[in-house]
Design a protein around this motif. Structure first.
Motif, mmCIF file in Angstrom:
data_model
loop_
_atom_site.group_PDB
_atom_site.id
_atom_site.type_symbol
_atom_site.label_atom_id
_atom_site.label_comp_id
_atom_site.label_asym_id
_atom_site.label_seq_id
_atom_site.Cartn_x
_atom_site.Cartn_y
_atom_site.Cartn_z
ATOM 1 N N UNK A 158 0.832 -1.197 0.000
ATOM 2 C CA UNK A 158 0.000 0.000 0.000
ATOM 3 C C UNK A 158 0.871 1.253 0.000
ATOM 4 N N UNK A 159 0.313 2.333 -0.495
ATOM 5 C CA UNK A 159 1.010 3.610 -0.476
ATOM 6 C C UNK A 159 0.619 4.375 0.781
ATOM 7 N N UNK A 160 1.631 4.871 1.506
ATOM 8 C CA UNK A 160 1.372 5.624 2.734
ATOM 9 C C UNK A 160 2.182 6.916 2.685
ATOM 10 N N UNK A 161 1.738 7.914 3.419
ATOM 11 C CA UNK A 161 2.436 9.188 3.513
ATOM 12 C C UNK A 161 3.345 9.189 4.741
ATOM 13 N N UNK A 162 4.623 9.442 4.510
ATOM 14 C CA UNK A 162 5.591 9.516 5.598
ATOM 15 C C UNK A 162 6.345 10.835 5.464
#
Length: 377
Positions: A158-162
């Protein structure tokens, strides 16, 4: 007779440090000069440990000062040997650290088909069962298999914001975080990439991933010694490498090359040891019988020859293959001989890693907080 410290230093500027090509003053060998009347005390440090070098410095200083100021001068020289700082290798490949990943171990083999990916998967699970936080990077660009062994073939990261950046979150199963090119390629099509393209894809998996906190990141390398291996050691500061081989001579010859690759001056990755896979065949109906189909003790003897640790052996048992094929590695079992075999190898690997970090300069600060039966003995 009259002289000052500055006069002494001027004379010492004419004396060359042993093996340095510079004067004692220019090379900062003189650490202290004390004068009392006609007495001079001089402290000198040199990097040459030989008695001849120490005697030469003492004799040359005394002779030079007596020539300059007369025989009445009383010269006392104390020479100490200090090991020279290691010179930087301009060709040394240095990778970038990944925050919160404490130990990075490459699992390699000189030859394909020796079970390197099986060893990687079961070692990762053994580490997770011991209480460590573990990740696996499947760097076998042209034949990824870890997503199958961990039964996550149909999953997708999954794509996550960090910190405002978009990153991949590794897929997790059995307590192990996993990223593999197998998640992004068609299983029915061959991956036909040149080296630079494969390297770019690997860098994305490494640095565009949200690995979180890991005690260990295991890297499943492809067979051989090529572009992918160089890309990995350029990208990451590898703490150590483990080489997998089967007992027969043709596999051992390639395993030896794999070890030599990590020992190259430009790579300089410590080899933690060698694992012998498919060491002997044990039929299910005769569990006590051992048939040495591929030869006996080949990897063990190789480890002795090249002066590295033999980490242990895994038998050729049908259930190891079957468990990997269905995505449930045998290290997940409890109380079986195979689970114990992988646990013992994993403990020995961690033990060698601890020794490596105690005796060699760390590639990064290494902290192991869960020992679970591991020993440095």
């Amino acid at each position: 007779m009259s002289f000052k410290k500055q006069d002494i230093y001027k004379v010492l500027e004419t004396i060359t440090a042993p093996g340095e090509g510079k004067s004692l003053i220019e090379n900062n060998n003189v650490t202290n000069v004390v004068t009392f009347g006609n007495e001079v005390l001089i402290d000198v440090t040199i990097s040459n440990p030989t008695l001849q070098a120490k005697k030469k410095v003492d004799t040359e200083i005394t002779k030079a000062l007596k020539t300059a100021f007369g025989e009445e001068i009383d010269v006392k020289v104390t020479v100490k040997v200090v090991a020279a700082a290691p010179k930087e290798n301009p060709n040394q490949i240095r990778g970038k650290e990944i925050p919160n990943i404490q130990n990075i171990i490459a699992i390699a083999s000189g030859k394909g088909g020796v079970g390197k990916s099986t060893i990687t998967a079961n070692t990762a699970i053994s580490l997770a069962k011991m209480g460590f936080k573990v990740g696996v990077l499947d760097a076998d660009v042209y034949g990824p298999s870890q997503h199958i062994m961990f039964d996550v073939e149909k999953e997708r990261p999954l794509s996550v914001k960090v910190e405002g950046r978009s990153k991949m979150r590794p897929v997790e199963n059995y307590g192990v975080k996993l990223l593999s090119l197998g998640f992004f390629t068609d299983p029915d099509q061959a991956v036909i990439w040149r080296g630079p393209m494969a390297s770019k894809a690997l860098n994305q998996l490494i640095f565009d991933a949200d690995w979180g906190e890991l005690d260990f990141l295991l890297i499943d390398l492809p067979p051989g010694t090529g572009d992918v291996h160089l890309s990995i050691v350029q990208a990451l500061p590898i703490n150590g490498a483990v080489v997998v081989s089967t007992p027969q001579n043709i596999a051992l010859a390639d395993a030896k090359k794999g070890v030599a690759m990590f020992q190259q001056d430009s790579i300089n990755v410590p080899v933690l040891g060698i694992i012998e896979n498919m060491a002997y065949f044990t039929p299910e109906e005769l569990p006590e019988n051992k048939y040495y189909i591929f030869g006996k003790d080949g990897a063990k003897n190789l480890a002795e020859d090249i002066k590295t640790q033999f980490l242990g052996e895994i038998p050729l048992v049908q259930s190891v293959r079957e468990a990997g094929d269905v995505g449930h590695p045998v290290a997940l079992q409890n109380g079986t001989k195979l689970e114990k075999a992988f646990a013992d190898i994993t403990k020995e690997m961690v033990s060698q890693l601890l020794k490596r970090n105690a005796n060699l300069p760390p590639t990064e600060v290494v902290r192991i907080t869960t020992m679970s039966g591991c020993s440095t003995k």
